[in-house]
Design a protein around this motif. Structure first.
Motif, short mmCIF file in Angstrom:
data_model
loop_
_atom_site.label_atom_id
_atom_site.label_comp_id
_atom_site.label_asym_id
_atom_site.label_seq_id
_atom_site.Cartn_x
_atom_site.Cartn_y
_atom_site.Cartn_z
N ILE A 209 45.08 29.71 34.73
CA ILE A 209 45.13 31.28 34.18
C ILE A 209 44.14 32.05 34.90
N ASN A 210 44.63 33.29 35.65
CA ASN A 210 43.64 33.93 36.38
C ASN A 210 43.02 35.08 35.61
N VAL A 211 41.95 35.05 35.84
CA VAL A 211 41.17 36.33 35.21
C VAL A 211 40.73 37.31 36.14
N ALA A 212 41.09 38.51 36.33
CA ALA A 212 40.58 39.47 37.13
C ALA A 212 39.18 39.95 37.25
N SER A 213 38.81 40.50 38.20
CA SER A 213 37.68 40.92 38.32
C SER A 213 37.79 42.54 38.31
N ASN A 214 36.67 43.43 38.45
CA ASN A 214 37.11 44.92 38.75
C ASN A 214 37.19 45.29 40.05
N SER A 215 37.50 44.32 41.04
CA SER A 215 37.37 44.75 42.31
C SER A 215 38.60 45.44 42.81
N PRO A 216 38.49 46.32 43.91
CA PRO A 216 39.89 47.06 44.21
C PRO A 216 41.06 46.25 44.22
N LEU A 217 40.94 44.93 45.01
CA LEU A 217 42.16 44.41 45.10
C LEU A 217 42.76 43.73 43.75
#
Lengths: 268, 387
Positions: A209-217
């Motif tokens: 399960i991938n949790v995003a960050s708020n990075s542009p990518l």
């Protein structure tokens, strides 16, 4: 929580048959066998041309893959002249799990011969192993913490309070190597917090399960993540339970997932 | 058979013996998407790998490998799939500097997701495959061929049949103006002085000796005796007794021509002459380095038999013995075991191999190509694990 009883491998949350190439030279044959019977395999560049601690390290790594709780049965496919001998690896695995078999291309009439025998052997393993749905008594969750800036204390505390065992891998600066460490400790599911400059990724046998960050990518690639940066602990826990009960993660659905095994010494 | 070579013309007098459309993921997580595009396309190829953009001691080596692989003249076009990190963009820039024939870039971050890339990539791949199929071969000089020499799964006959036969074919190609490259530094250990004596200058000879010594030092530094791993278990089962026997046999691949130079891993191969490239013996790390150096056809001698190939270089399998060649025929393109059987002479098999190299260069499909054996491995110098 749904589980599958995989004998000495333990109770898993997926019911994967694994076609394990013991050397890079048999990855293509393995993928043909896997495709024909709906099993899991992956390409890698190991199994030969190495020395020192890596021989034991990679042998143990392959054994951990084959004995993972999410695996129902394993077919080892070797070439014949490689450093890690498929039959020795298979013997080692058989001592623990009867639902293991092996094949060697140089003794099976070449590529087509190995594919034919491999499909037959894999089907025999499927017949030998009958899936037994059970309840998962205790979840072992792996957390990949490649994103330094993140604190996971809260989610860890919340999960621990409901009886989840947790292994955190943060020692490697790379999700792929963290996944390998987590696989070797036998986690059922991985919760991955990739570095802001890294895309969502996964491990073939273990739902990730991938949790995003708020990075542009990550913002640009939001569709590839299962959860956004502002997911609450409740949402994360809910996602973990759905995935255990069969929901595919985005990376699982894509069929993505490379294995990255650490090495100490360059190839010879 | 006609001895005329035909090939696909590229810029800077480079020539392709194939007209591939390569889907190249520049991050390991994009490998599955690249494979999916290639599998669903009308004939594009893809590779998978385990590099995730690490900026470490191996960064330059890996950047060089990917850019050279992308720019190999056998590629009509390369479709780069990238998340757009500086390292990945550097690969694309370097490939352009190396004279890549055609480059398309699909940026995952711009398109929004891996599944969107798969759709967009398939469209581009199919249109490029169509263009590639429409291009014709034209008459080419012998310097259009850059031959790679490789051996894997060696046995007691390697140094007597297949390797010397490859030496005959290599000598003839070099004489005609082609380039031919010997690799596998770890497998000439003990025979380097014989190769050094054939260098065109004493400096190049000294470089050959130093390249082998340097490799050994890089392993000994780890406290490991490299000689302990050679010959490998498979080699011993195949009848090889010592490292020296293996190395003397392996060196036979390079025939008797003079060495015109020493190349680092993945260095661009000059147009003509015999060269030595510093590569590991590991078959797919070597093949990848060859491809990155612009080699466009490989002869791979084998005693035990191996299916390994390359996504972009036709790889001809030459068997050392008839027993194996008959037992696993779908891996073997030509059997040099007939020399040991007393049926053919070394010169005859060398001549057959030369004709086969020409036929394959002109488009005949090898067994490894037919079986879609597209193995790819990155060669790293440093450890990837925290001990």
């Amino acid at each position: 929580m749904r589980g599958f009883d995989h004998g000495n491998r333990g109770i898993g949350v997926r019911d994967h048959q694994l076609i394990l190439p013991s050397v890079v030279c048999s990855t293509r044959v393995s993928s043909r066998i896997a495709k024909e019977i709906g099993a899991i395999t992956f390409a890698h560049q190991h199994g030969c041309g190495f020395i020192g601690n890596d021989v034991g390290r990679i042998t143990d790594y392959f054994a951990a893959l084959a004995n993972h709780p999410n695996v129902s049965s394993t077919l080892v496919v070797g070439l014949g002249c490689e450093t890690i001998q498929g039959n020795e690896l298979a013997d080692k695995l058989l001592a623990k799990n009867k639902s293991t078999n092996y094949l060697v291309t140089q003794e099976s009439g070449g590529v087509q011969g190995t594919v034919d025998s491999g499909v037959a052997a894999a089907k025999a393993l499927q017949a030998y192993y009958q899936p037994t749905p059970v309840l998962l008594p205790r979840l072992h969750l792996g957390i990949d913490l490649s994103n330094d800036d993140l604190k996971v204390d809260e989610i860890v505390a919340a999960l621990t309070s409901v009886g989840v065992d947790i292994t955190v891998a943060a020692s490697q600066k790379n999700s792929g190597l963290n996944f390998s460490d987590l696989m070797e400790s036998g986690v059922h599911v991985i919760l991955s917090f990739p570095d802001g400059n890294q895309p969502a990724s996964g491990f073939p046998l273990i739902p990730t399960i991938n949790v995003a960050s708020n990075s542009p990518l990550h913002l640009a690639l939001s569709d590839d993540f299962d959860l956004s940066a502002d997911a609450t602990n409740e949402e994360i826990m809910e996602k973990i339970y759905s995935v255990i009960n069969g929901e595919l993660t985005t990376v699982e659905a894509l069929g993505a997932g490379e294995i990255i095994a650490g090495r100490e010494v360059r190839s010879v | 058979m006609s001895k005329q070579l035909t090939a696909f013309a590229r810029a800077d007098e480079r020539w392709g013996l194939r007209n591939h459309v390569l889907i190249l993921p520049l991050h390991s997580a994009l490998s599955a998407t690249a494979r999916k595009i290639a599998d669903e396309s009308d004939g594009a190829v893809a590779v998978s790998h385990d590099w995730s953009g690490e900026v470490d001691g191996d960064f330059d080596r890996i950047i060089k490998t990917f850019s050279g692989f992308a720019a190999n003249p056998n590629n009509y076009a390369t479709v780069f799939i990238t998340i757009g990190t500086p390292g990945e963009l550097l690969i694309i820039d370097l490939a352009k500097k190396l004279g890549i024939n055609k480059a398309e870039v699909l940026n995952v971050a711009e398109l929004g997701s891996m599944s969107k890339i798969a759709g967009a990539g398939l469209k581009i791949a199919n249109s490029l495959v169509k263009e590639a199929k429409a291009q014709s071969r034209i008459s080419a000089p012998w310097s259009a061929i850059a031959l790679g020499q490789e051996c894997g799964g060696s046995d007691a006959l390697s140094g007597i049949t297949a390797n010397p036969a490859l030496g005959v074919a290599s000598d003839r190609l070099v004489e005609l103006g082609a380039a031919s490259v010997l690799g596998e530094t770890t497998e000439i250990l003990g025979a380097e002085h014989l190769l050094a004596a054939r260098a065109i200058t004493p400096e190049i000879g000294a470089q050959i000796i130093e390249t082998v010594a340097r490799y050994e030092r890089s392993i000994n530094y780890e406290g490991i005796d490299m000689r302990g791993a050679q010959p490998s278990r498979g080699n011993i089962e195949g009848g090889l007794t010592t490292l020296e026997e293996k190395s003397l046999g392996a060196a036979k691949k390079a025939g008797s021509a003079q060495f015109s130079g020493v190349l680092e891993y993945a260095d661009q191969v000059p147009k003509s002459g015999l060269y030595f490239m510093d590569t590991p013996g590991h078959d797919t790390e070597q093949l990848t380095g060859f491809a990155a150096g612009g080699i466009n056809v490989v002869v791979f001698t084998t005693g035990r038999g191996t299916p390994t190939g390359s996504a972009i270089m036709p790889t001809i399998k030459l068997a050392t013995n008839t027993t194996m060649a008959s037992a696993i025929p779908d891996l073997i393109d030509l059997n040099a075991g007939t020399i040991a059987d007393g049926i053919k002479t070394l010169a005859e098999v060398g001549g057959e191999l030369f004709d086969l190299i020409l036929a394959v260069a002109n488009g005949q499909i090898t067994k490894a190509e037919r079986g879609l054996h597209h193995e790819f491995s990155l060669s790293r110098m440093y450890n990837t694990v925290i001990k």
